[in-house]
Design an enzyme around this catalytic site. Structure first.
Site, short mmCIF file in Angstrom:
data_model
loop_
_atom_site.label_atom_id
_atom_site.label_comp_id
_atom_site.label_asym_id
_atom_site.label_seq_id
_atom_site.Cartn_x
_atom_site.Cartn_y
_atom_site.Cartn_z
CE1 TYR A 140 -4.25 -1.49 0.05
CE2 TYR A 140 -3.26 -3.20 1.39
CZ TYR A 140 -4.38 -2.67 0.67
OH TYR A 140 -5.31 -3.33 0.49
CB ILE A 141 3.51 2.69 1.94
CG1 ILE A 141 2.60 2.59 3.05
CG2 ILE A 141 4.40 3.76 1.86
CD1 ILE A 141 1.44 3.89 2.85
CG ASP A 159 6.52 -7.46 -2.73
OD1 ASP A 159 6.01 -6.49 -2.34
OD2 ASP A 159 6.41 -8.73 -2.53
CB THR A 188 6.25 -2.71 10.93
OG1 THR A 188 5.41 -1.60 10.59
CG2 THR A 188 7.62 -2.63 10.51
CE LYS A 194 3.09 6.34 10.37
NZ LYS A 194 2.01 6.85 9.22
CG ASN A 253 -0.92 6.85 12.64
OD1 ASN A 253 -1.65 7.69 11.93
ND2 ASN A 253 -0.28 5.87 11.95
CB CYS A 306 -2.29 3.12 10.47
SG CYS A 306 -1.72 2.76 8.86
CE LYS A 343 -9.60 5.17 4.98
NZ LYS A 343 -8.64 6.49 5.23
N1 SAJ Z 1 -12.34 6.68 12.11
C1 SAJ Z 1 -13.43 7.05 13.01
N2 SAJ Z 1 -13.69 8.34 13.19
C2 SAJ Z 1 -13.02 9.41 12.46
C3 SAJ Z 1 -11.92 9.08 11.63
C4 SAJ Z 1 -11.51 7.85 11.53
O1 SAJ Z 1 -14.11 6.03 13.48
O2 SAJ Z 1 -13.25 10.54 12.72
C5 SAJ Z 1 -11.81 5.24 11.88
C6 SAJ Z 1 -12.13 4.86 10.54
O3 SAJ Z 1 -13.36 4.68 10.18
C7 SAJ Z 1 -10.90 3.52 10.19
C8 SAJ Z 1 -9.87 4.02 11.26
O4 SAJ Z 1 -10.74 5.02 11.94
O5 SAJ Z 1 -11.81 2.40 10.89
C9 SAJ Z 1 -8.77 4.69 10.68
O6 SAJ Z 1 -8.96 5.27 9.63
P1 SAJ Z 1 -8.16 6.93 9.26
O7 SAJ Z 1 -9.11 7.18 8.15
O8 SAJ Z 1 -8.64 7.75 10.37
O9 SAJ Z 1 -6.73 6.54 9.23
P2 SAJ Z 1 -5.96 5.43 7.98
O10 SAJ Z 1 -5.68 4.24 8.92
O11 SAJ Z 1 -6.50 5.24 6.85
O12 SAJ Z 1 -4.55 6.39 7.66
C10 SAJ Z 1 -3.85 6.76 9.04
C11 SAJ Z 1 -3.68 8.24 8.86
N3 SAJ Z 1 -2.96 8.89 9.77
C12 SAJ Z 1 -3.49 10.06 10.37
O13 SAJ Z 1 -4.29 10.95 10.05
C13 SAJ Z 1 -2.71 10.74 11.66
C14 SAJ Z 1 -2.63 8.22 7.72
O14 SAJ Z 1 -2.23 9.69 7.46
C15 SAJ Z 1 -1.34 7.59 7.92
O15 SAJ Z 1 -0.18 7.48 6.78
C16 SAJ Z 1 -1.87 6.01 8.11
O16 SAJ Z 1 -2.78 6.19 9.16
C17 SAJ Z 1 -0.76 5.35 8.20
O17 SAJ Z 1 -0.44 4.39 7.25
O18 SAJ Z 1 -0.11 5.40 9.35
#
Ligand code: SAJ
Length: 405
Positions: free
Chosen positions: A9-10, A29, A80, A198, A202, A252, A312
Site C-alpha cells: 500500500y505504501i 517484492d 511491520t 510517526k 497516529n 495504522c 473504512k
Molecule cells: N475513524 C473513525 N472516526 C473518525 C475518523 C476515522 O472512527 O473520525 C476510523 C475509520 O473509519 C477507520 C479508522 O478510524 O476505521 C482509521 O481510519 P483513518 O481514515 O483515520 O486513518 P488510516 O488508518 O486510513 O490512515 C492513518 C492516517 N493517519 C493520520 O491521519 C494521523 C494516515 O495519514 C497515515 O499515513 C496512516 O494512518 C498510516 O499508514 O500510518
C-alpha cells in the site's frame, strides 16, 4: 537509481510517484505473484488515481522484480506487524529486507526505512545489522509515510514529510529525492525523533476518535445527540473532535499506538485506555443492533445483514476492520442464525455468509447494519426500503427506522 523494497500500500504508490517524476526506479517484492501482476500491467489494489500513476510510471521506465538491486538508494516499505500478546513491534520483515540490502548495496549507499516502526527500532534492530556487516559507510534514514488510504496519490504530493537521518547531509539528499514529487514541507531531523513523530501522529488520531466514541456512549445514556454536540463544540476555534464510529480499523490507527503501550507499559495508560475504548465499539454496535431487533420484533439473525467489510469507506482494505471484529464478537455472544455480509469493494470471500450483490444481500432482510459508509449507500437510506437500519457511521440520515450509535 532507487530500489523500492516492498510493493504494498505504501511502497507501490511511492515507487510509481518517483518514477513518474523522472527518478530511475526498480520495485522489488518477494511476492512473485504480485510482481507478475505488476509486470502484466495491472495494479494490485484499488486507489483513486493509482491507475493513471501506474501508466505514467511504466511509461517512464519503472520495472518490477523479486531481486534486490545494486544501486545508490534503497527505500524499505515492508509491513511491520505487532505482536498481539506483548503489543510490541515485530521487525522481522524490516530486518530481513535490511539484511538482503546489505548483501547487494555498493559502498556509500543510502538506506531509507519508510515502514512505520516504534521509537528505537532502528537502534535496536537495524543499526546492529549494519555494524555486524561492517557497513558504517551506509547512510541510515527513516522517512515515515503519512498518506491516507482513499486519498493516497493526492497526499503523496501535498503532505508535509519527515526525514530522520544520522548525518544531516544524507538527510538533505534524501529530502531532495522526495522533493522530486513532494510539494509539502520536508522537516529533516534525527532518526529517533522521526520514529516517534510517526507513532505520535497516529496515536493522536486514535485518542481523538476514542474521545468521540466515549462521548457517543455518554450521549446515548444522557439522551443527547452526539453528532450535534460534536458539530457545535467544533465551532470553537480550538476544539476539533473526530467522529464516533463502529470501531477503528486499518493497519495504522489501531496498531501503532500499541507500540508505545508495549514499550512503556507503566506510563502509557491513557493511550491504552483509548485503544480499549475504540476496541469496545464493535461490540457496542452489536448491542445497539440487539436493541433494535428487540424493538422491531426481529428474532432471527438470518434476517439481519451487515453492509461493509472494509475498515473504512471507499477502500478495499479489510485489515483489522470493525466488521471483522463485530462478526467475531457475534460468534462469541449470539446464537440463532448467522448474519449475511456484503461489501461491493471486496470481491474475495473473506467471511462465511458473504454475498456478492446488493440484490442477494437484501433478499429477505429486515435489518441492515451499515458498518461502512461507502459512496454506494451514503445518504441513500431508500436503498434499504423500509428495513431497520443500524447506522453507527451516521451516514443514513434521520429516519424513524434509523438507529444511531
Ligand atoms: N475513524 C473513525 N472516526 C473518525 C475518523 C476515522 O472512527 O473520525 C476510523 C475509520 O473509519 C477507520 C479508522 O478510524 O476505521 C482509521 O481510519 P483513518 O481514515 O483515520 O486513518 P488510516 O488508518 O486510513 O490512515 C492513518 C492516517 N493517519 C493520520 O491521519 C494521523 C494516515 O495519514 C497515515 O499515513 C496512516 O494512518 C498510516 O499508514 O500510518
Amino acid at each position: 537509481m532507487v530500489n523500492v523494497i516492498g510493493l504494498g500500500y505504501i511502497g507501490l504508490p511511492t515507487a510509481l510517484m518517483m518514477a513518474s517524476h523522472g527518478v530511475e526506479v526498480v520495485g522489488t517484492d518477494y511476492n512473485e505473484g504480485l510482481v507478475a501482476t505488476l509486470n502484466a500491467g495491472r495494479i494490485t489494489f484499488k486507489e483513486e488515481g493509482l491507475d493513471d500513476l501506474f501508466e505514467a510510471a511504466v511509461a517512464s521506465g519503472i520495472t518490477f522484480t523479486t531481486e534486490y538491486q545494486a544501486c545508490d538508494t534503497y527505500i524499505v516499505s515492508v509491513p511491520t506487524p505487532y505482536d498481539k500478546v506483548d503489543k510490541k513491534i515485530d521487525p522481522r520483515y524490516v530486518v530481513e529486507a535490511v539484511r538482503t540490502v546489505l548483501g547487494v548495496a555498493p559502498e556509500g549507499a543510502t538506506l531509507v526505512i519508510e515502514s512505520t516502526i516504534s521509537p528505537n527500532t532502528i537502534d535496536r534492530f537495524v543499526r546492529p545489522l549494519l555494524e555486524g556487516a561492517g557497513r558504517a559507510d551506509v547512510g541510515l534514514v527513516h522517512a515515515p509515510e503519512r498518506i491516507i488510504p482513499g486519498n493516497m496519490v493526492y497526499e503523496l504530493v501535498h503532505n508535509n514529510r519527515t526525514i530522520g537521518a544520522d548525518d544531516p547531509a544524507v538527510g538533505e539528499r534524501v529530502a531532495a529525492l522526495y522533493a522530486s514529487f513532494c510539494e509539502g514541507e520536508i522537516s529533516v531531523t534525527d532518526i529517533r525523533t522521526a520514529e516517534m513523530t510517526k507513532v505520535v501522529e497516529n496515536t493522536f488520531r486514535a485518542v481523538n476518535i476514542a474521545f468521540a466514541n466515549e462521548l457517543a456512549k455518554v450521549c446515548r445514556i444522557g439522551g443527547m445527540d452526539v453528532y450535534e454536540v460534536i458539530r457545535i463544540a467544533n465551532k470553537h476555534p480550538r476544539v476539533n473532535i473526530l467522529q464516533p464510529g463502529p470501531g477503528v480499523g486499518g493497519h495504522c490507527i489501531p496498531v501503532d499506538p500499541w507500540f508505545l503501550v508495549g514499550d512503556y507499559p507503566e506510563t502509557a495508560n491513557f493511550i491504552r485506555l483509548a485503544l480499549q475504548t475504540n476496541a469496545s465499539m464493535p461490540e457496542y454496535v452489536l448491542r445497539r443492533a440487539h436493541e433494535a431487533m428487540a424493538e422491531r420484533g426481529i428474532a432471527d439473525l438470518a434476517r439481519v445483514g451487515v453492509y461493509g467489510l472494509t475498515y473504512k469507506e471507499d477502500v478495499d482494505d479489510v485489515r483489522e476492520s470493525p466488521t471483522l471484529q463485530l462478526l467475531e464478537a457475534q460468534a462469541e455472544h449470539l446464537s440463532g442464525g448467522a448474519m449475511r455480509v456484503y461489501d461491493p469493494w471486496v470481491e474475495a470471500d473473506v467471511v462465511p455468509n458473504q454475498v456478492h450483490s446488493m440484490g442477494e444481500f437484501l433478499d429477505g432482510l429486515e435489518m441492515v447494519i451499515v458498518m461502512v459508509g461507502h459512496s454506494q449507500v451514503k445518504g441513500r437510506p431508500e436503498l434499504f426500503g423500509d428495513r431497520a437500519i443500524v447506522d453507527p457511521r451516521n451516514v443514513m440520515g434521520d429516519g424513524e427506522n434509523v438507529y444511531k450509535l
